[in-house]
Each structure stands twice: as structure tokens, then as C-alpha cells.
Design an enzyme around this catalytic site. Structure first.
Site, PDB file in Angstrom:
ATOM      1  N   GLU A 304     113.938  47.766  18.789  1.00 15.60           N
ATOM      2  CA  GLU A 304     112.917  47.742  19.841  1.00 15.60           C
ATOM      3  C   GLU A 304     113.525  47.648  21.237  1.00 15.60           C
ATOM      4  O   GLU A 304     113.064  46.909  22.098  1.00 15.60           O
ATOM      5  CB  GLU A 304     111.939  46.578  19.605  1.00 15.60           C
ATOM      6  CG  GLU A 304     111.150  46.714  18.317  1.00 15.60           C
ATOM      7  CD  GLU A 304     110.107  45.628  18.151  1.00 15.60           C
ATOM      8  OE1 GLU A 304     108.986  45.959  17.718  1.00 15.60           O
ATOM      9  OE2 GLU A 304     110.411  44.456  18.445  1.00 15.60           O
ATOM     10  N   ARG A 337     119.274  39.377  12.262  1.00 20.24           N
ATOM     11  CA  ARG A 337     118.001  39.939  11.802  1.00 20.24           C
ATOM     12  C   ARG A 337     118.169  41.375  11.320  1.00 20.24           C
ATOM     13  O   ARG A 337     118.863  42.175  11.950  1.00 20.24           O
ATOM     14  CB  ARG A 337     116.949  39.892  12.913  1.00 20.24           C
ATOM     15  CG  ARG A 337     116.541  38.493  13.306  1.00 20.24           C
ATOM     16  CD  ARG A 337     115.505  38.512  14.424  1.00 20.24           C
ATOM     17  NE  ARG A 337     114.141  38.641  13.937  1.00 20.24           N
ATOM     18  CZ  ARG A 337     113.261  39.517  14.383  1.00 20.24           C
ATOM     19  NH1 ARG A 337     113.620  40.412  15.289  1.00 20.24           N
ATOM     20  NH2 ARG A 337     112.035  39.529  13.925  1.00 20.24           N
ATOM     21  N   ARG A 349     109.511  54.716   8.515  1.00 21.40           N
ATOM     22  CA  ARG A 349     110.015  53.493   9.152  1.00 21.40           C
ATOM     23  C   ARG A 349     110.367  52.418   8.121  1.00 21.40           C
ATOM     24  O   ARG A 349     111.281  51.617   8.327  1.00 21.40           O
ATOM     25  CB  ARG A 349     108.961  52.968  10.122  1.00 21.40           C
ATOM     26  CG  ARG A 349     109.265  51.604  10.700  1.00 21.40           C
ATOM     27  CD  ARG A 349     108.168  51.158  11.653  1.00 21.40           C
ATOM     28  NE  ARG A 349     108.242  49.732  11.937  1.00 21.40           N
ATOM     29  CZ  ARG A 349     107.371  49.064  12.674  1.00 21.40           C
ATOM     30  NH1 ARG A 349     106.348  49.711  13.224  1.00 21.40           N
ATOM     31  NH2 ARG A 349     107.494  47.769  12.879  1.00 21.40           N
ATOM     32  N   LYS A 373     112.637  40.301   7.088  1.00 24.48           N
ATOM     33  CA  LYS A 373     111.193  40.066   7.051  1.00 24.48           C
ATOM     34  C   LYS A 373     110.666  40.200   5.628  1.00 24.48           C
ATOM     35  O   LYS A 373     111.234  40.915   4.805  1.00 24.48           O
ATOM     36  CB  LYS A 373     110.466  41.049   7.969  1.00 24.48           C
ATOM     37  CG  LYS A 373     110.671  40.778   9.450  1.00 24.48           C
ATOM     38  CD  LYS A 373     109.773  41.653  10.308  1.00 24.48           C
ATOM     39  CE  LYS A 373     109.942  41.322  11.795  1.00 24.48           C
ATOM     40  NZ  LYS A 373     109.023  42.088  12.658  1.00 24.48           N
ATOM     41  N   ASP A 378     106.051  45.183   9.208  1.00 24.43           N
ATOM     42  CA  ASP A 378     105.973  44.183  10.279  1.00 24.43           C
ATOM     43  C   ASP A 378     104.851  43.186  10.052  1.00 24.43           C
ATOM     44  O   ASP A 378     103.828  43.261  10.721  1.00 24.43           O
ATOM     45  CB  ASP A 378     105.792  44.875  11.635  1.00 24.43           C
ATOM     46  CG  ASP A 378     105.996  43.931  12.814  1.00 24.43           C
ATOM     47  OD1 ASP A 378     106.609  42.877  12.627  1.00 24.43           O
ATOM     48  OD2 ASP A 378     105.536  44.261  13.916  1.00 24.43           O
ATOM     49  N   GLU A 406      99.870  37.447  14.050  1.00 24.71           N
ATOM     50  CA  GLU A 406      99.829  38.627  14.910  1.00 24.71           C
ATOM     51  C   GLU A 406      98.881  39.688  14.375  1.00 24.71           C
ATOM     52  O   GLU A 406      98.200  40.369  15.142  1.00 24.71           O
ATOM     53  CB  GLU A 406     101.249  39.187  15.046  1.00 24.71           C
ATOM     54  CG  GLU A 406     101.375  40.424  15.890  1.00 24.71           C
ATOM     55  CD  GLU A 406     102.816  40.892  16.007  1.00 24.71           C
ATOM     56  OE1 GLU A 406     103.038  41.977  16.576  1.00 24.71           O
ATOM     57  OE2 GLU A 406     103.733  40.175  15.521  1.00 24.71           O
TER      58      GLU A 406
END
Length: 714
Positions: A304, A337, A349, A373, A378, A406
Site C-alpha cells: 500500500e 507483516r 490479489r 492476516k 483484508d 473495519e
């Protein structure tokens, strides 16, 4: 006036009533220590006539202070500290302070504990024993958990030690006081007034975390600023470390890869450049001089827009190992990460992290742990477990969950995340045959790793209730309890939390737990049923927007993830599509290759299917999709009814907040249902199932909604 008030109180007592309970704003979390009824209070007093602490120091003081606070709150009379054993005493001890303990402490490590009802010189006592002071503190919190939740305190024989070594919160807090995805207000770290002003909230934060076994906190956002490594900010972090240390909590820092260039003018951040390595070594030395027990670094690199070693044609392992060498002399670790969401993922992705990290298995230093994760996209309402779990046997992997919601209704939706955490941890990777669960990957037992970890992106802010709502506290609580013991059930944890947060009365606990346990599935139903994902509004991730298709990069658009058209819906990740299923172990891949053997909860994650595809219920995919949306809305309506029935048992302030938030959730669940159906019906060209109501507005109305100031904006 005083006489009238006295007469009013006497009158209430005479008719068997008590004055209304004090208003509660949620600040006390699950450490309320509310006054127990007379019979329970008497039982507690009998099991805590005195506290005999055989050690000294800040952690011992925290342990005895918490017992006095808790027992005093529940009984009205805090027990005194005593140097001698007496009938009914709580006895805190370690082998160092009391060599002849009547309980074994081997196998408990430095943080575990044993609690046993025993006899000493003819006196019945409760022994809380551990190998060190932090273990004693954890044992104290366990005993208080039992005391608050109404459990029997007789004949105790408990042994507990954490299954995972690093149990951390990741704060996405910025130096300007904002929080990325901060739904509970501003950051609790008052960087401007630190290190001089250290308010009581920091100690209460440490108490709350220690009570559920969390032993570390990353203070700053993974989208880090180099300034966090300057001397003034190191001093601020040191001030927090001093507060947290008695509670067994270490501090960590997120770091920016280009900090050597930004702070000291180096020409490069190439990890193989000796000057870069020397800079990081000197910086680590500086930090450890200020914070001797500093935990180490967390880093987000080449994701990102964040810089990283790939900018210099180096690998993630090159970068991680250089940092690891800097902190290793001090006993520090590096958490690297695996969220490498970048531009070079043309077909899917979901495949990128595996593609980047799988080839590096075995190349990381022994004080590096790769933080992955729970899912490959996400933090969606539901994702299949990340394919990296089980795919890197020679590398310790660390779980990253998101506690802040989120994508799950942010601050106002009651969506208990315990079932999500449990679902992922119990998922079987089949990496070494059946039983190779994600929990066994991250606790090290599958491959024999000793460096183990789990992290949760914190949902904490300056709101009085800490988390944006009372029920969001349960997600923080559940994360900590599962981090300590991955074998616990989400339902048992919900029962603990409800009993401590509201009341141990079954008339309160049972309906609250029932609400909680189905709430996350309801959110999946009204947001992303049958394996849909990432159909939220872009940027703020608030509300439905499955129609967005005009953003610059394909994977920024919700249409990329559902691929709905007149033929059908879903992302084909089988051999005829992106072949992402090949990243899983063969038994898992074989099951996912066929829609008939794919769990229906993940169906559209792995398959693009025609609208008339028959679900196991016999209904078409289109009809089933609509019914899932409706089922989610109906569940929220049922939660509203259940909560209304709890009005006599919950204090007015917390009742009113939850009532209002459930109203918001129901309204927004309807919005999700109607907007999603309106859009997908424009693709499917099919009528709604019999009995299903049409959306309240046409599709253009939903598309026109705009939320430029939604709290999820960065």
C-alpha cells in the site's frame, strides 16, 4: 431536604427495593467488581479473609492491589494484607519465596499459574502459585474472574499457561492523535504531553490487558512515521513501558523502512548496505538503553505504498534479517507483516502474500516471525483461512486478527468476533495431515517452533467505554482469552464476559450470549453471504457498494471480487480461474475445486456460478442469496427484542446506548439487504423469491448515497 431523602430510602428498603444502581459508562470494562448479593458476598469474604503475599515489588503490589480492589468492590470490605496464614486467606507464592509449595509449578513457564484450595497448618486457604510475579498476577486475575462470574470457589485445582508466547495488541495509532480505522475516537496515547503526564488511563489499560493475558503492545501505526524513532518519542515510549512493566506487558514499535534516510540523511535504505545495517544497530542500542525490556519491531513493507527492501531488489527476508540482527543482542524480535497488497497481482490479489513469502521459507533469522492476516484479502466478515498457514513449515508464523471492525459494522453493529476467531483457529490446513489446525501452526506445536505469536489490531480509543460500544469490548476480551488458550470456545468466553460486564444472573447472561453468538453470522448474511467479499464502500468501507467499477486499479473495485454478470456471480479460484486453491494443501484444494464439496459459506469466494445453481437446500443461488440477506436482517430484529427484555436488568446508561446502536444496526442491515439485492437483481434479471419484499428504493438511489466524512476514512 436531607430528611426527605432519608425517608425515601427507608421507604424503599421497607418495600424490598433498593435505590437505582449507579449509572455505568463502560469505563470499567469487565473489571467492574460490582457489589454481590448478600449470600455471594458472604461466600467471597469467607474465601478472602486476608491476602498473604510472599513477595515484594511493583508486580506483587499490582496483584495485591487488584485483589483488594476486586474483593472490596464485590463485598464492601477489602481484605487486609497479612504476613501469616489464616483461615480463608488468599496465599500468593512462588518457589523462590516459598520453597515447599504444596503445588507443582513446572510446565507453567514465566507467565502461567496454579490455583489450588489447600490446607496449611489446619487452615483452609486458596493458593495462587507461579514461577514468577507476572504468573502470580495472571493467577489473581483468573481468581477474580471466577469470583465475578459466580463460579464456585471451593475445591479449586487449576493449572493454566499460555499456549502462544507473543500475545499483542497492534495499535494503528498515529503521532497526531488520530487512529486509522479508529471507531472509538482518538488515540489513548497523548504523545503531546508524554513523557511528563502519565494519566491513570494508562494503568487501567495495562490492568485490562493483563487480566486477559495480553503481554505486549505495538504503540504506533504500521503505516509508521520515522519520527517515532527519534529521541523524544523513544522517551515517550519509555514512559509507557514503565507503566506497563509491572503488568507483564512489553512495548514494541512499528518502524518505517526509510527511517535512516529521513532521520539521518542516508542515501539508501538497502538492507545489504553496511551503513544501513549500522544505523539500525545504533538505533536499537539507543532504544534498549531507554527501554531495557523493549520487545522489538513490527514492520509493514512494500505494501500500500509503504517502502521496503523490494525497492532495492532485495527480498523480505533480506530486510527482516537485517533488522533482526540489530535487535538480537538485546533479545528483541522482528514481526514482518505478510500483507503485501501491491500493484503486481494481475490475476488475483488473494494470491500475492503466498507468492511473495512461500519461496522464502527457511530464509528468515531465528528471531523473525512473519505476521499473517487471518485471510488472504483484508479482514472481511468471513474469509477462508490464509493459505500461508501450513505452507511455511520452517518459518514461525504469527496470526493477525482485526479487533476493530473495519468491515463488520464499525462501532455500532453488535457483531461478536469470538466465533470468527474460533473459526479461523480451528480451520484445518492439512499441512501434516488431519488435525494440522491454524491454531497448531501459530502455537508452534505443528512444526516445533518456540517463537510464537498472535496479534490483534486494537479497537481502543478515548471513548469512555474504550471500544466505541459496550459490546465491542467483548471482541477485545475474546481476543485476549483465545490468545492465551486457543482451545477455549467463543461461547464460553462470551459467558465469562457477559457475567463480568453485566451480571452473573442467568436471566442476563443467557439471552446476551445467545444474541452474541449469532451476531457475526447475521452480519455475514446481510453483508457478504455465501462467500462474497469486499463489496463495501471504498475508502471508508462503510455500507454496501457492490457496483463500484471505475477506480484506477482493478482490485480497488468491489466488482473485482464478486464478478457478477448476467450469467452468474463469484470469483473463480479453481484451475479454470486464478487457481488460488493450489496454494492450499492437496486435501483442501481437492475439496475446494468442486462447488459441491466447497463449504457453502465460502462458495462464491472460490467459484463463479450461474444464478440458477442449486444450493444444498434445493433453492437456486439467486433465491438463496436473497434469503441470506433477509435472514441477517431478521436476526438483528430479534436482537432488538431480546435486548428490550433485558431492560429491567441492565443499568439505564448502557441499556440506552445498546438500544440505540441496535436501531442503527437494523436500519443499516436493511440498507445492506436492499442495496445489494437491487444491484445483484440488475445483473441476475430474476424476480425476487415469493414473499420477499422489494428494495425500498431503486438502484440509482443507493448508488447516489455518499459518505465523505464517514469515520472509516483515513
Amino acid at each position: 431536604m436531607i430528611a426527605r431523602l432519608f425517608c425515601w430510602i427507608v421507604a424503599m428498603v421497607a418495600v424490598g427495593l433498593t435505590p437505582m444502581a449507579r449509572a455505568e459508562d463502560g469505563y470499567d470494562l469487565w473489571l467492574r467488581y460490582a457489589r454481590a448479593d448478600p449470600s455471594r458476598s458472604a461466600a467471597l469474604s469467607a474465601h478472602a479473609t486476608a491476602i498473604v503475599a510472599t513477595g515484594a515489588g511493583p508486580t506483587w503490589a499490582a496483584a495485591t492491589g487488584e485483589l483488594q480492589r476486586g474483593i472490596g468492590g464485590m463485598t464492601g470490605a477489602p481484605p487486609a494484607l497479612s504476613e501469616t496464614i489464616q483461615q480463608g486467606a488468599l496465599w500468593l507464592a512462588t518457589p523462590a519465596s516459598t520453597p515447599a509449595l504444596p503445588v507443582r509449578t513446572d510446565g507453567l513457564g514465566s507467565e502461567g499459574y496454579a490455583i489450588r484450595s489447600t490446607m496449611v497448618d489446619g487452615k483452609a486457604v486458596t493458593l495462587i502459585a507461579a514461577n514468577g510475579d507476572v504468573g502470580v498476577l495472571h493467577g489473581v486475575y483468573h481468581w477474580l474472574r471466577l469470583a465475578q462470574s459466580g463460579a464456585s470457589l471451593d475445591a479449586l485445582d487449576i493449572r493454566s499457561a499460555p499456549k502462544i508466547g507473543l500475545r499483542l495488541l497492534n495499535h494503528w495509532d498515529n503521532l497526531n492523535g488520530t487512529v486509522e480505522r479508529g471507531y472509538a475516537g482518538q488515540s489513548i496515547w497523548d504523545w503531546w504531553r508524554l513523557p511528563d503526564w502519565k494519566g491513570p488511563r494508562y494503568t487501567d489499560y495495562a490492568r485490562a490487558n493483563a487480566s486477559i493475558g495480553i503481554n505486549g503492545t505495538v504503540l504506533n501505526n504500521v503505516n509508521a512515521k520515522a519520527d517515532s524513532l527519534t529521541a523524544p518519542y523513544i522517551a515517550k515510549a519509555a514512559a509507557l513501558a514503565d507503566i506497563f512493566r509491572p503488568y507483564g506487558i512489553k512495548v514494541y514499535l512499528s518502524v518505517k523502512w526509510t527511517a535512516p534516510m529521513e532521520l539521518d540523511g542516508l542515501k539508501t535504505a538497502d538492507p545489504l548496505d553496511p551503513a544501513v545495517a549500522a544505523w539500525w544497530k545504533a538505533k536499537a542500542d539507543e532504544i534498549y538503553k531507554a527501554i531495557p525490556d523493549f520487545g522489538g519491531f513490527l514492520i509493514k513493507a512494500n505494501s500500500e505504498g509503504q517502502p521496503g527492501p523490494q525497492d532495492y531488489n532485495r527480498t523480505h527476508a533480506n530486510g527482516a534479517n537485517m533488522l533482526a540482527a540489530a535487535v538480537k543482542p538485546h533479545g528483541g524480535i522482528v514481526m514482518w507483516r505478510a500483507f503485501v497488497y501491491a500493484h503486481d497481482n494481475p490475476d488475483d490479489r488473494a494470491k500475492q502474500a503466498y507468492s511473495d513469502f512461500k519461496p522464502l521459507d527457511g530464509q528468515f533469522a531465528d528471531n523473525v516471525i512473519v505476521q499473517v492476516k487471518n485471510g488472504a484479502i483484508d479482514f472481511q466478515p468471513r474469509e477462508p483461512f490464509h493459505p500461508l498457514f501450513g505452507a511455511m513449515p520452517r518459518t514461525p508464523l504469527m496470526m493477525e486478527f482485526q479487533i476493530t471492525k473495519e468491515y463488520l459494522g464499525q462501532s455500532t453493529h453488535l457483531t461478536y468476533l469470538g466465533p470468527l476467531f474460533e473459526e479461523v483457529l480451528r480451520s484445518d490446513t492439512f499441512a501434516k495431515g488431519k488435525g494440522s489446525t491454524v491454531a497448531r501452526v501459530i502455537d508452534g506445536s505443528l512444526e516445533g517452533h518456540t517463537l510464537t505469536g498472535i496479534a490483534g489490531v486494537a479497537n481502543i480509543g478515548v471513548d469512555r467505554d474504550w471500544s466505541g460500544s459496550i459490546f465491542n469490548q467483548a471482541d477485545w476480551y475474546a481476543f485476549g482469552r483465545l490468545a492465551w488458550d486457543t482451545s477455549l470456545s467463543a461461547q464460553a468466553i462470551a459467558q465469562e464476559w457477559a457475567a463480568q460486564t453485566f451480571s452473573p444472573d442467568p436471566r442476563v447472561v443467557q439471552p446476551i450470549v445467545a444474541m452474541m453468538m449469532g451476531s457475526r453470522e447475521a452480519a455475514v448474511d446481510y453483508m457478504t453471504p455465501l462467500g462474497l467479499a469486499h463489496v463495501m464502500g471504498t475508502g471508508h468501507h462503510y455500507g454496501p457498494a457492490p457496483w463500484i467499477a471505475d477506480l484506477a486499479r482493478p482490485e480497488w473495485n468491489p466488482v473485482y471480487y464478486h464478478k457478477a454478470n448476467v450469467q452468474g456471480i463469484g470469483f473463480d479460484r479453481t484451475g479454470t480461474g486464478s487457481n488460488a486453491i493450489a496454494q492450499y494443501a492437496p486435501p483442501v484444494a481437492r475439496r475446494l475445486a468442486d462447488p459441491k464439496t466447497t463449504p457453502e459459506r465460502d462458495l462464491l469466494w472460490f467459484h463463479h456460478l450461474p444464478w440458477d445453481y442449486r444450493l444444498r437446500s434445493g433453492e437456486t443461488l439467486w433465491d438463496g442469496l436473497v434469503h441470506h440477506y433477509e435472514r441477517g436482517v431478521a436476526y438483528v430484529a430479534d436482537m432488538q427484542k431480546t435486548w428490550e427484555g433485558l431492560r429491567p436488568y441492565v443499568d439505564a446508561e448502557r441499556f440506552a446506548e445498546t438500544e440505540a446502536f441496535l436501531t442503527i444496526q437494523h436500519r443499516e442491515a436493511l440498507w445492506w439487504r436492499d442495496a445489494s439485492i437491487a444491484y445483484f437483481q440488475s445483473m441476475s434479471k430474476r424476480p425476487l423469491p415469493a414473499g420477499s419484499a422489494a428494495p425500498a428504493h431503486d438502484l440509482d438511489w443507493y448508488k447516489a448515497q455518499s459518505f465523505p466524512y464517514a469515520p472509516g476514512h483515513n
